[in-house]
Design a protein around this motif. Structure first.
Motif, PDB file in Angstrom:
ATOM      1  N   THR A 292     -61.128  -5.703  -0.310  1.00 34.23           N
ATOM      2  CA  THR A 292     -60.022  -6.560   0.115  1.00 34.23           C
ATOM      3  C   THR A 292     -58.889  -6.425  -0.895  1.00 34.23           C
TER       4      THR A 292
ATOM      5  N   GLU B   8     -61.823  -6.037  -9.139  1.00 36.67           N
ATOM      6  CA  GLU B   8     -63.198  -6.439  -9.414  1.00 36.67           C
ATOM      7  C   GLU B   8     -64.130  -5.608  -8.537  1.00 36.67           C
TER       8      GLU B   8
ATOM      9  N   MET C 159     -68.254  -5.447  -7.422  1.00 44.12           N
ATOM     10  CA  MET C 159     -69.504  -6.193  -7.471  1.00 44.12           C
ATOM     11  C   MET C 159     -70.477  -5.578  -6.485  1.00 44.12           C
TER      12      MET C 159
ATOM     13  N   HIS D  83     -54.632  -8.187  -6.224  1.00 44.65           N
ATOM     14  CA  HIS D  83     -56.066  -8.259  -6.519  1.00 44.65           C
ATOM     15  C   HIS D  83     -56.838  -7.364  -5.561  1.00 44.65           C
TER      16      HIS D  83
ATOM     17  N   ASP E 197     -60.598  -6.362  -4.566  1.00 43.35           N
ATOM     18  CA  ASP E 197     -61.996  -6.761  -4.736  1.00 43.35           C
ATOM     19  C   ASP E 197     -62.878  -5.832  -3.927  1.00 43.35           C
ATOM     20  N   ALA E 198     -63.732  -5.112  -4.623  1.00 39.99           N
ATOM     21  CA  ALA E 198     -64.622  -4.169  -3.949  1.00 39.99           C
ATOM     22  C   ALA E 198     -66.040  -4.718  -3.985  1.00 39.99           C
ATOM     23  N   GLU E 199     -66.593  -4.975  -2.806  1.00 35.06           N
ATOM     24  CA  GLU E 199     -67.953  -5.496  -2.687  1.00 35.06           C
ATOM     25  C   GLU E 199     -68.808  -4.384  -2.106  1.00 35.06           C
TER      26      GLU E 199
ATOM     27  N   MET F 171     -66.781 -14.449  -1.181  1.00 31.28           N
ATOM     28  CA  MET F 171     -66.039 -13.299  -1.653  1.00 31.28           C
ATOM     29  C   MET F 171     -64.612 -13.758  -1.978  1.00 31.28           C
ATOM     30  N   PRO F 172     -64.009 -13.203  -3.038  1.00 33.78           N
ATOM     31  CA  PRO F 172     -62.660 -13.661  -3.402  1.00 33.78           C
ATOM     32  C   PRO F 172     -61.671 -13.568  -2.239  1.00 33.78           C
ATOM     33  N   GLY F 173     -61.827 -12.536  -1.401  1.00 35.09           N
ATOM     34  CA  GLY F 173     -60.899 -12.360  -0.285  1.00 35.09           C
ATOM     35  C   GLY F 173     -61.250 -13.171   0.949  1.00 35.09           C
TER      36      GLY F 173
ATOM     37  N   ARG G 155     -56.319 -16.019  -2.093  1.00 31.26           N
ATOM     38  CA  ARG G 155     -57.534 -15.535  -2.727  1.00 31.26           C
ATOM     39  C   ARG G 155     -58.096 -16.546  -3.724  1.00 31.26           C
TER      40      ARG G 155
ATOM     41  N   ARG H 178     -63.623 -15.465  -8.080  1.00 31.78           N
ATOM     42  CA  ARG H 178     -65.064 -15.372  -7.925  1.00 31.78           C
ATOM     43  C   ARG H 178     -65.718 -16.229  -9.014  1.00 31.78           C
TER      44      ARG H 178
END
Lengths: 239, 239, 239, 239, 239, 239
Positions: free
Chosen positions: B42, B64, B66, B110, B112-114, C68-70, C75, C78
């Motif tokens: 995201t 980030e 995770m 930002h 954010d990679a999950e 999730m942050p997104g 946002r 986390r």
């Protein structure tokens, strides 16, 4: 062609001195000075392995890297930040490439690198100095024979970079701050590459530049290998 | 010459699909699948900058990374370990190379990679997918014009490695676990190298191997750039 | 009587879809969508129990819940905050009510709920989706027979509330933010109540309202039980 | 019908004593004893609000709940675990239902509940005792007039449960450990329900049982309200 | 010569009361009041030792010290700060001087000191009160005979200081805040000194002042020993 | 009378060397060696004060103390444990006794003591070495005039103890481990006592022993003051 801000030519490294046994409680140690950068590296053998290696009969080498608060001006808060984490992983991988963890047996080699003065190139200084501390620690704890079985090869590291379009060897802090590209290279004494870490810092680099930087790094690594050999003198573990 | 364990030829990447807008509250998002690896990225614009950039009028991009506990088998405890730290720093640097933080203004992007499924190459998947999420986020929040001013270039990443002496493109988990050498390359769409991270994993590599691996990586990056362009279609921000 | 802001009648739940096996490394998983809310739940069996259960031959089920942050706009950082702590305890208790930990043996069932999109009702979505993931994980790891011995009953959860004086089923974010009363109900498939968590949010509620809300919740739970049965199809473990 | 293990009838609460002003540095405090359970609650007004309320002119009430290590046998390690987190959120919500945070102004009311002896019902004891401490703190700091504007209503809490199939009022530790169902009810002095928290502990409950438990809880709450009124005597802030 | 702000003469301690068994789940406990200072000390025997003592057959005594948030005005955030750390180490060392850890066997004696009201001298109050709690805990758990073998001696602590040039016994908060020198003395019942902790707070002290302060402290310790003996009455473990 | 294990007489301190300016980025620094103990102390002036001093126009001095992992054999994990906490508070208090924080203005003097080799007496070495580093830092940053206004006096520290019934000056590790009593004394150059910290370690001490130990400590402090004066030479800031 104009020289660098401290008068060095582009392919000239800073002067290196290696003071063995500086820390007197450790199995091995080296106060490594490279120009204005000083790193105190200790190496200690502990008769225990991490939980995930228990009962497997193989050893481990792990590293910690810490900047002393007074190593920079202005003073820097003491903390294990993400940069330190990345660096101590690099130091550990680099030294493990030179160590036979099976021959080490169920022991852990702890490398602790304390940055006393930070004037650029602290991570490569830590690796190059750690080799000397590790060689001394293994010999002190296991004897010269067994130490040679564990320490399979030399290992050293150097930083090169592109500053104002020029490839330079062994950047100090002023150059590092201005660098468009930063490349750290770790190489075994016998010539195999262990790590190549190139980063565009606000710039990018071409394949041709990568080649030029690698050439420069290899020149620096030849010189560092000689400095390590001089420091260890009759205790040099190879050939 | 024998094919790889999953039937691919040495220079054949895994199939890539990019599902834009998967996360519906984010400014931009991409569900990026590359073979058995899935990463949900995201991208969100926040009207605030880190303390050290306040009042300077420039923005920042931070990442980030995770791994979801269920992304590996067996399950992995959720935690921000040193590997994640290193990876999220890499993702951040890579994306910043494609972004004009002055044009971004006093905002933070930002990323954010999950990791949903971890089957090798998650960090490069995160970078390649993040580019799509960032493109969408910037367009959604700033409009196409301003987005183009901020996003200066494409960026993608790929992993290559040496397994049993052969150079291979886009390693999966089985290959990655057996690799002697692992090299991650990040490149801008216009061709400049951003990151070259090569590591000997229980082996070392020669200058010749470095060249062969770079060639292989560049081939993979060409294909990933096309996949990004296909995914963005009419929203492709360049030329 | 006027309908709700999204056109639903007071006793009308949002549409539910359950995508089984979304995460491919987990023993079981479900991508659970309920209107604008999306939760990815994975379930994994680990052959180990918490320290306080060691040697007792019984298993455990534990849950983690993470946004999730997104998943929100703007946002959200986390972090494991106190709200998450409370929710993951609720998820764990709810699922344990449906599981025979003696039949599970010395294993831990890990439920991980990752909120992809937060549009109200994420904790109840996590519980309802987790049932499907757990059913799949147990069947995959223990076989259908043993799985049926462990999973004694279905379990689902729903939220109801009072908004502007009206009792409403399945609140979305807009309604939840305006609710005077919020009630989450967890019920086994066979009808027994597991959890009733009612909270006055800037208002209070009477015994009569409690009864009306419970009626509404039970209606919603009947529908969710049907959705779970449809999703599992031939793998439905009961009767 | 047989009595309970301590001789009480099913609808008989334990004896309550409330010792006001036990902690002499706090604005208000109460040593609340209910049978073998003892909770020391302090209430203090601080002229500051959390960051997210700054500049809004409204106040806040927040609670902490901590079990002293010596409050259980065997001793329990001091720590803020997830159960404490859940309980302190409940205490905070319950008290806020009785307080007008606008009338409080830009101040924070801190409620700290320290469990001295844990013999069941500590969270409900903390709420019931906190009301007395808060009433005293507000009167001491703001004067009786302003205190009455802030403290809109009384609030008390009680636990009920099902043990061996019987509905019981005010469970002690022995009963609580054996309970199939546990229900905590928080109610304002004027009768509105604030919290209804029912949990099947290894069992479930029917709608009929929920009704019976609510009846029992309301009887207990009537008695607790009287105990609070007796304790405050002439300082009772209502009517 | 003028008296102190509360009317005491320089060598006059505050009134002490010791309420045994205040915490009813603990093996031993004491509510210790000394003027406006109140500390609740519990002592509990746990059949386990720290990892570094396992298998050695000797026990341990450890202490925790915590200020309740409501123990000061204004309220103080609950936290384990460096001052608490220092104090709990002092309490532990002081009590261990009176305990035979070999006779204790493989058990840990946990002393937990909770400051209810902080009006100066909380650390010395914790030590003096802890002796009573420990005596009761040992007798309750091991019987009077074995308890006497473990508890070799009495122990008490007192604070003295220099305020406005005068040596004073047992400083309260007002005096402590103004003190130029602060000295805490811990002494066994049989007369041996255990700890002498003198600190110049914005001033220094001479050898002559040290002697005068020690004399004053010894006078106070005589009185505290009598208070402990009175509190324990027939349970006094010595002679 | 027999000499000590290293041949010293009871009142003979170990040899001291002080290497100024060892750390080249710090405002002031000293590598302090006392027998087998080595402490590297840096002192740095930062133009900022802790939050609780902001706007008051006075400065602060704070200290950190850290044992390098390689400073002991076997290696010790790096961590901020309770012993370090206690020591750094002691160092801070001791140095503040010699510093005029009003004359310092709104600045913080950071003292960082890194133990390179731990062979007993590290905390007193840190204090004695810190004085030299602080003197140099103040002169470097404020000039000699202003430095003299800030640094009001010298300060040094020494440890004495009772080993096998004998009072000894300046214990090394072997002696410290066997000591029945350990006493650290901090004194200003002009003679005032700042800290007297005596602890019975498995023993106690009498008033007579306290007097003998204080005499011995004062003798050692005289010698340390001379060593500091020699080290600072023409930069000695007093008279």
């Amino acid at each position: 062609m104009s020289s660098r801000h401290d008068g060095r030519s582009p392919d000239e490294p800073r002067a290196v001195t290696i003071d063995r046994g500086f820390a007197r409680q450790s199995d091995g140690s080296a106060l490594y000075r490279c120009g204005g950068t000083t790193v105190l590296v200790t190496a200690n053998v502990v008769d225990r392995v991490p939980a995930w290696l228990e009962g497997k009969g193989v050893g481990w080498l792990t590293a910690e890297y810490m900047m002393m608060p007074g190593s920079t001006s202005p003073r820097k808060e003491r903390r294990a930040d993400s940069r330190s984490t990345e660096i101590q992983r690099l130091i550990g991988r680099s030294l493990r490439a030179a160590v036979d963890t099976k021959a080490l047996g169920a022991r852990t080699l702890h490398v602790d690198a304390e940055v006393v003065d930070a004037d650029g190139g602290t991570r490569t200084a830590a690796i190059t100095g750690a080799f000397v501390a590790v060689a001394d620690a293994l010999r002190a704890r296991l004897g010269p024979e067994a130490a040679r079985a564990v320490l399979r090869d030399g290992v050293a590291a150097v930083s090169v970079g592109v500053v104002a379009g020029r490839e330079l060897l062994d950047l100090d802090y002023v150059e590092d701050s201005a660098a468009e590209v930063d490349l750290n290279v770790v190489r075994l004494g016998s010539g195999g590459l262990v790590e190549v870490q190139g980063t565009g810092e606000g710039g990018t680099f071409s394949r041709a530049q990568l080649t030029a930087l690698m050439d420069l790094a290899e020149r620096g690594l030849d010189l560092l290998g000689e400095a390590q050999r001089r420091a260890l003198g009759g205790d040099w573990p190879f050939g």
